[in-house]
Scaffold this active site. Structure first.
Site, PDB file in Angstrom:
ATOM      1  N   GLU A 107    -119.180  76.608-110.066  1.00  0.00           N
ATOM      2  CA  GLU A 107    -119.601  75.313-110.606  1.00  0.00           C
ATOM      3  C   GLU A 107    -118.811  75.011-111.880  1.00  0.00           C
ATOM      4  O   GLU A 107    -118.468  75.917-112.639  1.00  0.00           O
ATOM      5  CB  GLU A 107    -121.112  75.398-110.888  1.00  0.00           C
ATOM      6  N   ASP A 108    -118.526  73.749-112.118  1.00  0.00           N
ATOM      7  CA  ASP A 108    -117.783  73.401-113.332  1.00  0.00           C
ATOM      8  C   ASP A 108    -118.668  73.471-114.574  1.00  0.00           C
ATOM      9  O   ASP A 108    -118.259  73.987-115.607  1.00  0.00           O
ATOM     10  CB  ASP A 108    -117.126  72.012-113.207  1.00  0.00           C
ATOM     11  N   ASP A 111    -125.748  72.025-116.834  1.00  0.00           N
ATOM     12  CA  ASP A 111    -126.307  71.148-117.851  1.00  0.00           C
ATOM     13  C   ASP A 111    -127.828  71.391-117.839  1.00  0.00           C
ATOM     14  O   ASP A 111    -128.323  72.327-118.453  1.00  0.00           O
ATOM     15  CB  ASP A 111    -125.905  69.723-117.456  1.00  0.00           C
ATOM     16  N   LYS A 139    -123.831  74.518-120.974  1.00  0.00           N
ATOM     17  CA  LYS A 139    -124.363  73.689-122.065  1.00  0.00           C
ATOM     18  C   LYS A 139    -125.840  74.035-122.212  1.00  0.00           C
ATOM     19  O   LYS A 139    -126.713  73.296-121.752  1.00  0.00           O
ATOM     20  CB  LYS A 139    -124.238  72.219-121.637  1.00  0.00           C
ATOM     21  N   PHE A 160    -120.388  65.115-124.267  1.00  0.00           N
ATOM     22  CA  PHE A 160    -119.973  64.707-122.934  1.00  0.00           C
ATOM     23  C   PHE A 160    -118.500  65.053-122.765  1.00  0.00           C
ATOM     24  O   PHE A 160    -117.648  64.520-123.466  1.00  0.00           O
ATOM     25  CB  PHE A 160    -120.197  63.206-122.731  1.00  0.00           C
ATOM     26  N   VAL A 161    -118.221  65.969-121.843  1.00  0.00           N
ATOM     27  CA  VAL A 161    -116.833  66.400-121.667  1.00  0.00           C
ATOM     28  C   VAL A 161    -116.294  65.971-120.309  1.00  0.00           C
ATOM     29  O   VAL A 161    -117.027  65.901-119.317  1.00  0.00           O
ATOM     30  CB  VAL A 161    -116.674  67.927-121.846  1.00  0.00           C
ATOM     31  N   ARG A 173    -110.894  63.305-114.054  1.00  0.00           N
ATOM     32  CA  ARG A 173    -110.944  64.626-113.414  1.00  0.00           C
ATOM     33  C   ARG A 173    -109.586  65.321-113.446  1.00  0.00           C
ATOM     34  O   ARG A 173    -109.490  66.539-113.411  1.00  0.00           O
ATOM     35  CB  ARG A 173    -111.376  64.491-111.946  1.00  0.00           C
TER      36      ARG A 173
HETATM   37  C1  PRP Z   1    -122.215  67.627-112.426  1.00  0.00           C
HETATM   38  C2  PRP Z   1    -121.644  69.010-112.408  1.00  0.00           C
HETATM   39  C3  PRP Z   1    -122.758  69.828-111.846  1.00  0.00           C
HETATM   40  C4  PRP Z   1    -123.993  69.120-112.323  1.00  0.00           C
HETATM   41  C5  PRP Z   1    -124.573  69.857-113.475  1.00  0.00           C
HETATM   42  O1  PRP Z   1    -122.040  67.069-111.172  1.00  0.00           O
HETATM   43  O2  PRP Z   1    -120.494  69.081-111.611  1.00  0.00           O
HETATM   44  O3  PRP Z   1    -122.743  69.868-110.436  1.00  0.00           O
HETATM   45  O4  PRP Z   1    -123.604  67.803-112.726  1.00  0.00           O
HETATM   46  O5  PRP Z   1    -125.704  69.194-113.965  1.00  0.00           O
HETATM   47  P1  PRP Z   1    -127.155  69.810-113.962  1.00  0.00           P
HETATM   48  O6  PRP Z   1    -127.071  71.229-114.460  1.00  0.00           O
HETATM   49  O7  PRP Z   1    -127.882  68.897-114.907  1.00  0.00           O
HETATM   50  O8  PRP Z   1    -127.705  69.739-112.572  1.00  0.00           O
HETATM   51  P2  PRP Z   1    -122.114  65.514-110.865  1.00  0.00           P
HETATM   52  O9  PRP Z   1    -123.476  65.181-110.346  1.00  0.00           O
HETATM   53  O10 PRP Z   1    -121.634  64.760-112.051  1.00  0.00           O
HETATM   54  O11 PRP Z   1    -121.103  65.379-109.637  1.00  0.00           O
HETATM   55  P3  PRP Z   1    -119.553  65.762-109.564  1.00  0.00           P
HETATM   56  O12 PRP Z   1    -119.458  67.265-109.547  1.00  0.00           O
HETATM   57  O13 PRP Z   1    -119.102  65.162-108.290  1.00  0.00           O
HETATM   58  O14 PRP Z   1    -118.873  65.183-110.777  1.00  0.00           O
END
Ligand code: PRP
Length: 191
Positions: A107-108, A111, A139, A160-161, A173
């Protein structure tokens, strides 16, 4: 000044580089070394969570010295924007059966933890041999549910990164660095 200002048209929305590509590269190598050591003698299934994890996953698997298969899952929260609404759903499921496999969720960013918490519950029920989590960015200030993180790249402040896979409204991205978005860009916005 870092190169990103000069070579992208959105520079005015970006405040500063939090992690440059060299720092990311070093850390991804270290993570790759740890994972390779821990999984020695086993075969791994790396599961990227679309879309944010795309670039991290691509770099990470190239640092692994154990055999690795790749799959993806796409997860959406209900509603878009900078805040997780709390409800999560699978938009695209895995193509491979994970029963008996050594699964590493990649996972990137973590949050609130809601996305990973949801996926871990679903995947645990499919009886993998093991299930671990590798995240590039953590985070912790934003956490709403606890998530077990086995491999973590960087702990970051509540800003916000974007970049290195992370987006704001699908932009940024492609940036090689991880960059802080100016607060006024998203403050008060419901997008
Ligand atoms: C982002 C990120 C994680 C998630 C983390 O995805 O890539 O999957 O939010 O947030 P959380 O811990 O509050 O659940 P996003 O929904 O923005 O989709 P993306 O990966 O397609 O950008």
């Amino acid at each position: 000044m870092h190169g990103w200002v000069g070579h992208n048209v959105y520079g005015a929305e970006l405040e500063r580089v939090l992690l440059d590509s060299a720092a990311i590269d070093r850390r991804v190598r270290e993570l790759g070394d740890s994972i390779s050591r821990d999984y020695a003698g086993r075969e791994l299934l790396a599961v990227g969570i679309l879309k944010g994890a795309l670039i991290f996953l691509a770099d990470l698997v190239r640092r692994l010295t154990v055999p690795v298969a790749i799959d993806f899952v796409a997860v959406g929260s209900y509603g878009a924007g900078t805040e997780s609404s709390g409800a999560v759903r699978i938009l695209k499921d895995l193509e491979q059966d994970i029963a008996g496999r050594h699964v590493l969720l990649v996972e990137d960013i973590v949050d609130t933890g809601l996305t990973l918490n949801y996926l871990l519950e679903i995947f645990r029920a499919r009886a993998p041999a093991s299930l671990r989590v590798c995240v590039l960015l953590d985070k912790p200030e934003r956490r709403r549910v606890p998530v077990p993180i086995d491999y973590c790249g960087f702990v970051i402040p509540d800003e916000f990164v974007v970049g290195y896979g992370l987006d704001y409204n699908e932009r940024y991205r492609h940036l090689a660095d991880i960059v802080v978005l100016r607060r006024e860009v998203y403050r008060g916005s419901s997008v």
